[in-house]
Design a protein around this motif. Sequence first.
Motif, short mmCIF file in Angstrom:
data_model
loop_
_atom_site.label_atom_id
_atom_site.label_comp_id
_atom_site.label_asym_id
_atom_site.label_seq_id
_atom_site.Cartn_x
_atom_site.Cartn_y
_atom_site.Cartn_z
N LYS A 32 0.83 -1.21 0.00
CA LYS A 32 0.00 0.00 0.00
C LYS A 32 0.86 1.26 0.00
O LYS A 32 0.57 2.24 -0.68
CB LYS A 32 -0.93 0.01 1.21
CG LYS A 32 -2.20 -0.81 1.02
CD LYS A 32 -3.31 -0.30 1.93
CE LYS A 32 -4.68 -0.81 1.48
NZ LYS A 32 -4.91 -0.75 0.00
N LEU B 259 2.24 1.87 -3.46
CA LEU B 259 1.21 2.42 -4.35
C LEU B 259 0.95 3.90 -4.06
O LEU B 259 0.65 4.68 -4.96
CB LEU B 259 -0.10 1.62 -4.21
CG LEU B 259 -0.02 0.17 -4.66
CD1 LEU B 259 -1.38 -0.50 -4.53
CD2 LEU B 259 0.50 0.05 -6.09
N ARG C 28 4.28 1.42 -10.09
CA ARG C 28 3.00 0.88 -9.62
C ARG C 28 2.35 1.98 -8.78
O ARG C 28 2.89 2.35 -7.72
CB ARG C 28 3.21 -0.38 -8.78
CG ARG C 28 3.67 -1.62 -9.57
CD ARG C 28 2.64 -2.10 -10.57
NE ARG C 28 3.04 -3.31 -11.29
CZ ARG C 28 3.68 -3.32 -12.46
NH1 ARG C 28 4.02 -2.19 -13.04
NH2 ARG C 28 3.97 -4.46 -13.05
N GLY C 29 1.23 2.53 -9.26
CA GLY C 29 0.61 3.65 -8.59
C GLY C 29 1.60 4.81 -8.54
O GLY C 29 2.26 5.13 -9.53
N GLY C 30 1.75 5.43 -7.36
CA GLY C 30 2.71 6.51 -7.23
C GLY C 30 4.14 6.03 -7.04
O GLY C 30 5.07 6.84 -7.02
N ILE D 262 -3.99 12.90 -3.06
CA ILE D 262 -5.05 13.15 -4.03
C ILE D 262 -5.40 11.88 -4.80
O ILE D 262 -6.54 11.68 -5.19
CB ILE D 262 -4.61 14.26 -5.00
CG1 ILE D 262 -5.79 14.71 -5.88
CG2 ILE D 262 -3.44 13.80 -5.88
CD1 ILE D 262 -5.50 15.98 -6.66
N LEU D 263 -4.44 10.99 -4.94
CA LEU D 263 -4.74 9.73 -5.63
C LEU D 263 -5.96 9.06 -5.02
O LEU D 263 -6.67 8.33 -5.68
CB LEU D 263 -3.55 8.77 -5.52
CG LEU D 263 -2.40 9.02 -6.48
CD1 LEU D 263 -1.30 8.00 -6.26
CD2 LEU D 263 -2.89 8.94 -7.92
N TYR D 264 -6.17 9.31 -3.73
CA TYR D 264 -7.30 8.63 -3.09
C TYR D 264 -8.54 9.52 -3.01
O TYR D 264 -9.64 9.02 -2.87
CB TYR D 264 -6.87 8.09 -1.73
CG TYR D 264 -5.72 7.13 -1.94
CD1 TYR D 264 -5.97 5.83 -2.37
CD2 TYR D 264 -4.41 7.56 -1.83
CE1 TYR D 264 -4.93 4.96 -2.63
CE2 TYR D 264 -3.36 6.70 -2.11
CZ TYR D 264 -3.62 5.40 -2.51
OH TYR D 264 -2.58 4.55 -2.80
N GLU E 159 -9.32 11.75 -5.51
CA GLU E 159 -9.73 12.16 -6.85
C GLU E 159 -10.75 11.23 -7.49
O GLU E 159 -11.18 11.43 -8.60
CB GLU E 159 -8.50 12.28 -7.74
CG GLU E 159 -8.00 10.97 -8.28
CD GLU E 159 -6.71 11.20 -9.05
OE1 GLU E 159 -6.16 10.23 -9.55
OE2 GLU E 159 -6.27 12.36 -9.13
N GLN E 160 -11.09 10.18 -6.75
CA GLN E 160 -12.06 9.26 -7.35
C GLN E 160 -13.47 9.83 -7.31
O GLN E 160 -14.38 9.33 -7.96
CB GLN E 160 -12.01 7.91 -6.64
CG GLN E 160 -10.60 7.31 -6.64
CD GLN E 160 -9.90 7.44 -7.98
OE1 GLN E 160 -10.53 7.27 -9.01
NE2 GLN E 160 -8.62 7.78 -7.97
N LYS E 161 -13.68 10.88 -6.51
CA LYS E 161 -15.00 11.50 -6.46
C LYS E 161 -15.36 12.10 -7.81
O LYS E 161 -14.53 12.75 -8.45
CB LYS E 161 -15.02 12.61 -5.41
CG LYS E 161 -14.93 12.12 -3.97
CD LYS E 161 -15.32 13.20 -2.99
CE LYS E 161 -14.16 13.99 -2.43
NZ LYS E 161 -13.13 14.46 -3.34
N THR F 273 -1.83 -3.26 -8.89
CA THR F 273 -2.28 -1.95 -8.42
C THR F 273 -3.76 -2.00 -8.02
O THR F 273 -4.44 -3.00 -8.27
CB THR F 273 -2.10 -0.87 -9.52
OG1 THR F 273 -2.85 -1.29 -10.68
CG2 THR F 273 -0.63 -0.72 -9.90
N LEU G 260 -11.00 4.42 -10.08
CA LEU G 260 -11.15 5.25 -11.27
C LEU G 260 -12.33 6.17 -11.00
O LEU G 260 -13.04 6.01 -10.01
CB LEU G 260 -11.39 4.38 -12.52
CG LEU G 260 -12.46 3.28 -12.46
CD1 LEU G 260 -13.88 3.79 -12.42
CD2 LEU G 260 -12.29 2.36 -13.66
N HIS H 61 3.53 10.00 -10.82
CA HIS H 61 4.83 9.74 -10.18
C HIS H 61 5.94 10.50 -10.89
O HIS H 61 7.10 10.35 -10.54
CB HIS H 61 5.14 8.25 -10.30
CG HIS H 61 5.23 7.85 -11.75
ND1 HIS H 61 4.11 7.62 -12.52
CD2 HIS H 61 6.29 7.72 -12.58
CE1 HIS H 61 4.49 7.34 -13.76
NE2 HIS H 61 5.80 7.40 -13.82
N GLU I 286 -4.80 17.33 -10.80
CA GLU I 286 -5.20 16.13 -11.53
C GLU I 286 -5.76 16.47 -12.91
O GLU I 286 -5.64 15.68 -13.84
CB GLU I 286 -6.20 15.32 -10.72
CG GLU I 286 -7.43 16.11 -10.34
CD GLU I 286 -8.34 15.31 -9.43
OE1 GLU I 286 -8.62 15.81 -8.33
OE2 GLU I 286 -8.78 14.23 -9.82
#
Lengths: 243, 243, 243, 243
Positions: A85, A88, A184-186, A226-228, A230-232, B111, B116, C133, C142
């Motif tokens: 985690k 990522l 992988r991810g960030g 923000i990766l988490y 920004e899904q909104k 990942t 999304l 990244h 974003e």
Amino acid sequence: MEKSINVTVWCETGDALGAYPQGLHNAIAEFLSNSNNFKTVRAVSLEQPEQGMSEEILRNTDVLLWWGHCFHHLVSEETAERVHKRVLSGMGLIVLHSGHASKIFQRLLGTETNKLRWREIGERERVWKIAHHHPITEGVPEYFDIPKSEMYGEFFHIPAPEELLFISWYEGGEVFRSGCTFTRGGGKIFFFSPGHESYPIYYMPEIQRILVNAAKWAAPPGFPEILYDEQKTPPEGKYGFRV
Amino acid sequence: MEKSINVTVWCETGDALGAYPQGLHNAIAEFLSNSNNFKTVRAVSLEQPEQGMSEEILRNTDVLLWWGHCFHHLVSEETAERVHKRVLSGMGLIVLHSGHASKIFQRLLGTETNKLRWREIGERERVWKIAHHHPITEGVPEYFDIPKSEMYGEFFHIPAPEELLFISWYEGGEVFRSGCTFTRGGGKIFFFSPGHESYPIYYMPEIQRILVNAAKWAAPPGFPEILYDEQKTPPEGKYGFRV
Amino acid sequence: MEKSINVTVWCETGDALGAYPQGLHNAIAEFLSNSNNFKTVRAVSLEQPEQGMSEEILRNTDVLLWWGHCFHHLVSEETAERVHKRVLSGMGLIVLHSGHASKIFQRLLGTETNKLRWREIGERERVWKIAHHHPITEGVPEYFDIPKSEMYGEFFHIPAPEELLFISWYEGGEVFRSGCTFTRGGGKIFFFSPGHESYPIYYMPEIQRILVNAAKWAAPPGFPEILYDEQKTPPEGKYGFRV
Amino acid sequence: MEKSINVTVWCETGDALGAYPQGLHNAIAEFLSNSNNFKTVRAVSLEQPEQGMSEEILRNTDVLLWWGHCFHHLVSEETAERVHKRVLSGMGLIVLHSGHASKIFQRLLGTETNKLRWREIGERERVWKIAHHHPITEGVPEYFDIPKSEMYGEFFHIPAPEELLFISWYEGGEVFRSGCTFTRGGGKIFFFSPGHESYPIYYMPEIQRILVNAAKWAAPPGFPEILYDEQKTPPEGKYGFRV
């Protein structure tokens, strides 16, 4: 420039290992620290609380170097999950030599990365630089020799790397993709195969230069929470042209 | 040429689904079968023995199409493990729409592929072809519209795809990497986002052409068991020039 | 850290251009210079001796930004050749907007990069960040909107980029790979499509941040002249195990 | 399946060459023809009208194999331009051994592909298969030896290949990316280094299998003339939601 990168070197044991009486993780931490590129460099190991990978340690780690060989099976799923985690969300990861068979590397790559050829007779390895523009290869000669090494050979069960930085040649007739990058991810990931507990490979200046470069390269610009968020879905109102 | 490809379409339910009273898996199996490109096409679902993914079914599957949406959590680790191993040994995998959040796709990519943007208001999606040389895009127009679609938007938590074949545009302001290829071990993987249970997207000729092409592309030349033998170190004798 | 990067901004004209009365190259040089990241920032143009790209200027350029639109045909083969060779030996190159049709970009990529869709009606462009990244996307939201832009749409005749950093969405229904990286020899290349002579896009903070990041990213660790020496076959003696 | 692929083998000379008294292009055309995979297989050479690469011949070529060594400089810019355009519009190209230094390969890749290490002492080359899922490697053993070969070694001045299929090991201590794929426009490109005029390498079954596979892989689904029409901006009317 002020130093901002916190590095942690993880080892499956805190004990002396072959050519590294001080502990392999301490040997690596020492030359990283001496390079004066990093804010903090710490060495941790499997015997420590939470297997040396507590939330608190991970939260204070920008780049993690991982050494494992005989005790991959002792790393708990919870530990692998915490590290996964963190990668990522942006932590850099440098997987060392036999770490190719670690739970964390297999989780990140999705293949049976434990599978490759190997032979241990102390033969010559020649490391060729394939990418001349890359921060990890900066200052590294076009090739250099490791007089006695463990052979790792193809086929290596990894997905095609995003960048292939080094290819190794072995006296016995094999080749190996010995320096590979993945994302992988960030998280930026570098696998580097040269290195072994019973040969003094981590004392070689070329190897140290590559790992110092890699730790600088793998450091995240910051952890993009923000990766988490920004899904909104953005509010309708955001779209000026839709009535 | 004699047909040699065995295709299996897996769905998380055998029941009617929105626009697909016959079952979504049966709807897909039907147009694949009508294309006359495949030796066998079968539809299976979660309620069946061993969740429709027995060793015997997998052994007779060259290419698997995977549809899941609400019941990813009901797929057992054992089932995900069996499918994962079969992909690594060469089975092609086509991940459909909401299958992006499936256990198998996350295991293969490493990942949080469940992450999304999304919005479900039946807006227009325009699918643009980005690769003109690829077997999967053969015969597909440079772009085509899906009148009512569910929006899937970036950032999509996947590793950079090996090939980016399609990018989708949405009326609401988003973009999405809607056709991506990956390789894991011997297995070729295609993710294709257009498709939804409540819109009749799988009846569109462009969509059917893409999935037929993809199933042909993903079929392995055979299952290279050698991948598992070749890890043995070749006998010294194999090296003529070493005494 | 002491600044070491020398940047040159090339423009096909030294005159005022649309939204840039001071000259487009001067406008870009100004914000690069104000970022305090670079040792020197100079602006040159086509009317100057040797078309602004003399050996002496190139020798003192680590990163070159290239703007051309109407006068690509006036750039001589000799100028394109000098720039091409410098990129291969390590100079970073940032190709701006209509620079996609320049001789130098086509020579480096090998395709008809002049080919893409376009429409000029001042429609909205939304730029989505695809890589979280990457040094070039550091500090960039974003996504962000350009209220009035020229549409550039797929299919864009480039080889698949090594990294896809941004995808643009257009109000009119198109998408575009608007931020792409490539490597040629020692040279790192970034193509960035947003930017136009008649819209004030280069005054936007997001655009300036991206170009400052890109100029830092594209700077070579140094010019590896070794690229040209290393072709010599090493003396036999170099191989210890061959008699 | 009816055969549809027209193959042309080009050589810089029609004369006998070392191990190939019948002409190297004829030797290659012979085994391609004997494979019964292709509709037509023709051999042409530099001495012929329009250097063997007339518009008419190119129009009837789906896949072109290119052999050149001593006479790259005799290939005219016009010939290189005709071949380049045909590749971009979809013709497959297989570049053989010393063809790495040809004008056409350099134009397509944008780097000084003539630059690499080399040594000609008839040493052993071992070719390792790196991709097990790829049509070009189908039926090829995990590795095979070429008893006497010319050494080609890194650093090879190519852009990072899209797919790395083979890596060669040499007795003298070098490695080489000996099988690489690229895409330019509609054209698929395969570079394969093993092969030499004075060693009978093109008679080896492994080499013949790889080249037959490659010619099948590189064949276009058809020549997408649309690539050249599609640049037109679609009429406003195409966009339903814009007033």
